[in-house]
Design a protein around this motif. Structure first.
Motif, mmCIF file in Angstrom:
data_model
loop_
_atom_site.group_PDB
_atom_site.id
_atom_site.type_symbol
_atom_site.label_atom_id
_atom_site.label_comp_id
_atom_site.label_asym_id
_atom_site.label_seq_id
_atom_site.Cartn_x
_atom_site.Cartn_y
_atom_site.Cartn_z
ATOM 1 N N PRO A 142 53.579 44.438 -38.787
ATOM 2 C CA PRO A 142 52.327 44.159 -39.502
ATOM 3 C C PRO A 142 52.364 42.882 -40.334
ATOM 4 C CG PRO A 142 53.548 45.933 -40.581
ATOM 5 C CD PRO A 142 54.376 45.515 -39.398
ATOM 6 N N ALA A 143 51.228 42.195 -40.370
ATOM 7 C CA ALA A 143 51.115 40.980 -41.189
ATOM 8 C C ALA A 143 49.786 41.022 -41.946
ATOM 9 C CB ALA A 143 51.172 39.738 -40.302
ATOM 10 N N TYR A 144 49.878 40.777 -43.237
ATOM 11 C CA TYR A 144 48.684 40.738 -44.093
ATOM 12 C C TYR A 144 47.878 39.489 -43.739
ATOM 13 C CZ TYR A 144 46.156 40.018 -48.538
ATOM 14 O OH TYR A 144 45.208 39.789 -49.495
ATOM 15 N N ARG A 145 46.572 39.651 -43.443
ATOM 16 C CA ARG A 145 45.744 38.471 -43.124
ATOM 17 C C ARG A 145 45.344 37.801 -44.443
ATOM 18 N NH1 ARG A 145 40.565 38.830 -39.113
ATOM 19 N NH2 ARG A 145 42.018 40.126 -37.902
ATOM 20 N N GLU A 146 46.036 36.703 -44.746
ATOM 21 C CA GLU A 146 45.855 36.011 -46.028
ATOM 22 C C GLU A 146 44.427 35.490 -46.190
ATOM 23 O OE1 GLU A 146 48.097 35.394 -48.445
ATOM 24 O OE2 GLU A 146 49.984 35.976 -47.466
ATOM 25 N N GLY A 147 43.902 35.644 -47.400
ATOM 26 C CA GLY A 147 42.634 34.995 -47.735
ATOM 27 C C GLY A 147 41.404 35.652 -47.132
#
Ligand code: 5RP
Length: 218
Positions: A154-159
């Motif tokens: 998982p990767a946090y979608r920045e912004g």
């Protein structure tokens, strides 16, 4: 022909599914943008639209198309939307534009889901495109750990904040061989608002823009 020209082929071909006098479900994204342009040519023949995002609402209103609140409408004949990936069973990954939750709601009240794509979206097994998950902000770490247990990265979608005030986690590295099961597993995690797997409610019609025009599979 460019990818955007193929998206345009698909978007305009979807117009034939729009009945005069109806309210149309409208998705989100660069392919849908072409559909909205096409719908503008019918604006005096339809009642209006139910929209899946603030972005699409603005585009519809700019063309003079009335946008109804989803709660004012019991059901829609058609919902037209794009996809990030679509498999031969017409199951989809959606949410590249972060509108997945509202898209799922509008799809749920629609009789027919018309998926408009260019040829790059067709896959045998989904998962190459990172799977978007809309999550309540305080659940970000917990949901991330659970997604790792399910085999994802998982990767946090920045912004990005969704129209509902939440965050998006994109899940990389999945090979989605049982989309319905994975949809249920991720949707059952506390703090998940919606997973961008549209397997239980897949598409009914797929319109693919190609250099030779629009290919329609019903
Ligand atoms: C937005 C979506 C879009 O339908 C999906 O990302 C496809 O977008 P595009 O037509 O721009 O390729 O799910 O949340």
């Amino acid at each position: 022909m460019t990818q955007d020209e193929m998206k345009k082929e698909a978007g305009w071909a979807a117009l034939k599914y729009v009945e005069a006098g109806s309210i149309v479900g409208v998705g989100t994204g660069s392919t849908v943008k072409h559909f909205i342009d096409a719908l503008g040519t019918m604006k005096d023949d339809i009642k209006g639209a139910v929209s899946s995002s603030v972005d699409s609402t603005e585009k519809l209103k700019a063309l003079g198309i009335e946008v109804f609140d989803c709660n004012e409408v019991d059901k829609l004949d058609v919902y037209v939307d794009g996809a990030d990936e679509i498999n031969p069973a017409k199951e989809m990954i959606k949410g590249g534009g972060a509108a997945l939750t509202r898209e799922k709601i509008v799809a749920a009240i629609s009789e027919k889901f018309i998926c408009i794509v260019d040829g790059t979206k067709a896959v045998d097994v989904m998962g190459e495109f990172p799977l978007p998950v809309e999550v309540i902000p305080m659940a970000r770490s917990y949901v991330g750990r659970e997604l790792v247990k399910l085999g994802g990265d998982p990767a946090y979608r920045e912004g990005v904040t969704t129209d509902n005030g939440n965050i998006i986690i994109d899940v990389y590295g999945l090979k989605i061989t049982n989309p319905k099961q994975l949809e249920d597993q991720i949707n059952s995690l506390a703090g998940v608002v919606t997973v961008g797997l549209f397997a239980h409610r897949g598409a009914d019609v797929v319109i693919t823009g190609t250099p030779n025009g629009a290919k329609i599979e019903e």
